[in-house]
Every structure is written in C-alpha cells, then in structure tokens.
Design an enzyme around this catalytic site. Structure first.
Site, PDB file in Angstrom:
ATOM      1  N   ILE A   1       6.655 -22.154 -22.821  1.00  0.00           N
ATOM      2  CA  ILE A   1       5.628 -21.920 -21.815  1.00  0.00           C
ATOM      3  C   ILE A   1       6.263 -21.396 -20.529  1.00  0.00           C
ATOM      4  O   ILE A   1       7.433 -21.663 -20.261  1.00  0.00           O
ATOM      5  CB  ILE A   1       4.826 -23.233 -21.561  1.00  0.00           C
ATOM      6  CG1 ILE A   1       3.605 -23.003 -20.667  1.00  0.00           C
ATOM      7  CG2 ILE A   1       5.720 -24.312 -21.003  1.00  0.00           C
ATOM      8  CD1 ILE A   1       2.655 -24.205 -20.596  1.00  0.00           C
ATOM      9  N   CYS A   2       5.478 -20.650 -19.773  1.00  0.00           N
ATOM     10  CA  CYS A   2       5.840 -20.184 -18.438  1.00  0.00           C
ATOM     11  C   CYS A   2       6.995 -19.186 -18.504  1.00  0.00           C
ATOM     12  O   CYS A   2       6.868 -18.116 -19.088  1.00  0.00           O
ATOM     13  CB  CYS A   2       6.136 -21.377 -17.542  1.00  0.00           C
ATOM     14  SG  CYS A   2       6.247 -20.990 -15.786  1.00  0.00           S
ATOM     15  N   ALA A   3       8.117 -19.502 -17.904  1.00  0.00           N
ATOM     16  CA  ALA A   3       9.267 -18.602 -17.912  1.00  0.00           C
ATOM     17  C   ALA A   3      10.039 -18.660 -19.222  1.00  0.00           C
ATOM     18  O   ALA A   3      10.709 -17.691 -19.595  1.00  0.00           O
ATOM     19  CB  ALA A   3      10.200 -18.946 -16.755  1.00  0.00           C
TER      20      ALA A   3
END
Length: 183
Positions: free
Chosen positions: A101-103
């Site tokens: 998730i995310c980066a």
C-alpha cells in the site's frame, strides 16, 4: 488456518499496517508482525512505537499465505533496503498473495520485478520511484496474486479484499458488518 506476515520497518505508516492487521485478525487469519532490523520495537512515521511479534530474520524461511508491506516514508525505503524483506517477498510471489500500500508498491514491488505485466496503484507522486510504469489511480487493485492500494484511506478496504482472498466472501462480509462498514 491461513497465515499472514506484516513487515514493520522504521517509518511505516501505522494506519496502513494496523487497519489491515485488524481486518485480517477479525477475518480469522493468523497474523505475524515482523520488525525489519535488530529491535522488535519499531517507530512509525508519526512517532508511534509498535512492538512486533518477531524480527524478520526469525521468519525468513517460514511460509505464509500472504505477505504485506505497509507504506509510509521512510518505511517503504527501509523495506526496499532489506535483503531479507526482498527475498521473502520475491519467494512468496510464486505461491502466495503479496500486498502493498501507499509508497510500497512503487518503492519495493516495482524494483523487485513484481509489477512486470501487472496493474497496480500507489500513492500519487511515488511513481517516481519506479519510472516507466503506469500506475492506476484506483484505490485498490487486484492483479492475480499482487494486490496494491493507494493510501491510508484504503487500508480497511485492502484488509477486506485480503480477507476475501484468503478466507472467502462470507468472512469478508462478516468483518465489514462487525465494524458497520457502510462506504
């Protein structure tokens, strides 16, 4: 019982890690948190210290049905710089679910070669860590055994998807209902 491993590296995004952990546990998945580094106490990107169950080095030869990489900075970079994390993720990509998730999709999965021929999403702006790949703007993307989510706002939704993939739709619905998920 299905087993999941959640990596915790210094600078991880606590909402992403703990919302997925919570959904998995509610869904009946056995979850192990693993600290990247020499100490089981890991400080999040917002200064919250979480004590992991084990160190990554203690589970590097274990098998899981899911390995999950929370994002956050510098957490994602710290994940990517860990030989053990990369080895575990690449090995599990052949036989288990890999979620990020995310980066983390752009910083860890891309450079590890796990996004080739896949569709994935990441936090806007993090695509610079994996140039040339066209990330989707969707909140959660499933492409075979690779599951990615955009940001902390999608942590619970990612957790529901992972419960569904590991335990079935009835288990995922039970988790959603238990917390009165209405979005």
């Amino acid at each position: 019982m299905k087993k999941a491993l959640i990596f915790l590296a210094e600078g991880f995004e606590e909402v992403e890690a703990l919302s997925v952990l919570d959904a998995l546990k509610r869904g009946g998945v056995e979850v192990t948190t693993a600290a990247v580094g020499e100490d089981k106490a890991v400080k999040s990107s917002h200064g919250v210290t979480i004590v992991a169950d084990v160190k990554v080095s203690e589970v590097k030869d274990s098998a899981f049905d899911l390995v999950f990489l929370p994002g956050g900075m510098p957490g994602s970079i710290n994940l990517a710089q860990s030989w053990d994390v990369n080895e575990i993720v690449i090995r599990h990509s052949q036989s288990a679910l890999v979620a990020a998730i995310c980066a983390a999709p752009a910083v860890v999965l891309g450079p590890a070669g796990l996004l080739e021929g896949k569709k994935a999403t990441c936090y806007p702006g993090c695509d610079e860590y994996y140039p040339g790949f066209e990330f989707s703007s969707e909140g959660v993307v499933e492409d075979g055994s690779i599951i990615t989510a955009k940001s902390a706002a999608y942590g619970l939704k990612l957790g529901f998807v992972l419960v569904r993939r590991l335990m079935g739709e009835a288990a995922a619905e039970k988790v959603r209902s238990s917390i009165y998920w209405e979005f």
